[in-house]
Scaffold this motif. Structure first.
Motif: not given
Length: 298
Positions: A171-179
């Motif tokens: 989640f912190l890495g954000g590679t899947l996007g904000a959602t």
């Protein structure tokens, strides 16, 4: 009058052994050494079962602290697999609309198989696999019921902590996007299943997972283990079945990403029925069945 042996043409691998070791036509006998030398990559069913029992016995004798630590690693391994699954299979909306069967295959093929591969190759502790291997050791009187409970509880809690911690890192890495990519929608769908459907999907899932663990223990080389893992694990994902440890990553990731799912719903509406189903699938459909078939008869 003595019967003359058949004249059987033999290859160079056979030449080192007497002709009497060759199988006479129409007669069944144990495999000769030359045949075993040509097929060293997998155990026979009885030897494979004995090896699985030995593995379960070793797991049962581990201290709880070590099981917990190795369980955290396995939770992260399975999390990596689910992360890749969401990244690849979860990002194919067009394919899902036009060819859902192919989309299911893609989702299964890329992700969770490599998560289990990392766990088995490193000796990490996966709760779902332990429902079969450690149970076999207990049924064969190589481990106690107390050791079974210790193994299950310590590996389960380790998997839970490792999976949720890894989900937060993703989640912190954000590679899947904000959602969180597909994780939010998957989390909602998984926590919306009726109890009985989640339970039965858990049984079917861990039947396949434990068969993957069981058959991988038959293989004597890395490639053989990869084949056993890949086919069976990709199958359970493609079939839409429920794995408790994978869900320990996917649903929390969805929650962190803003899915309309509470922690209570995660624990009671998905994790509880799926875990119970996973236990039934591993302990009954694999451990009990193969102990009946190949275990010691008292």
């Amino acid at each position: 009058m003595s019967r003359q042996p058949h004249n059987i043409e033999r290859n160079p691998a056979q030449a080192a052994y007497p002709a009497s070791l060759a199988h006479p036509v129409g007669r069944r006998s144990p495999d000769p050494p030359w045949r075993r030398a040509l097929c060293p990559t997998a155990c026979r069913p009885q030897a494979g079962f004995d090896g699985a029992v030995a593995a379960g016995t070793k797991k049962a004798n581990m201290p709880a602290s070590k099981i917990f630590g190795l369980g955290m690693l396995s939770g992260a391994h399975i999390g990596f697999g689910a992360f890749l699954m969401l990244t690849v299979g979860g990002a194919c909306p067009g394919l899902a609309a036009t060819n859902p069967g192919l989309k299911s295959i893609v989702t299964g093929a890329f992700g969770l198989p490599f998560g289990l591969f990392m766990t088995l190759m490193t000796g990490a502790e996966l709760f779902t696999g332990n429902t079969a291997l450690v149970t076999m050791a207990v049924l064969e009187k190589k481990a106690t019921k107390e050791q079974l409970v210790k193994s299950w509880v310590a590996s389960y809690m380790g998997n839970l902590v490792g999976s949720i911690a890894f989900a937060y890192l993703v989640f912190l890495g954000g590679t899947l996007g904000a959602t969180g990519g597909a994780s939010a929608g998957v989390a909602v769908a998984k926590t919306s299943l009726p109890f009985m459907k989640a339970f039965v999907r858990g049984i079917l899932c861990n039947w396949l997972v434990c068969m993957a663990v069981y058959l991988a223990s038959f293989a004597k080389d890395v490639m053989g283990k990869m084949v056993a893992i890949w086919f069976l694990i990709s199958s359970f994902v493609a079939l839409g079945l429920e794995h408790s440890v994978a869900n320990m990553f996917i649903i929390p990731l969805g929650i962190f990403s803003g899915a309309a799912v509470s922690w209570k719903a995660f624990l009671l509406k998905n994790l509880l029925p799926v875990t119970l189903g996973n236990i039934a699938g591993g302990a009954l459909m694999v451990a009990a069945v193969y102990s009946w078939a190949y275990g010691k008869k008292d």
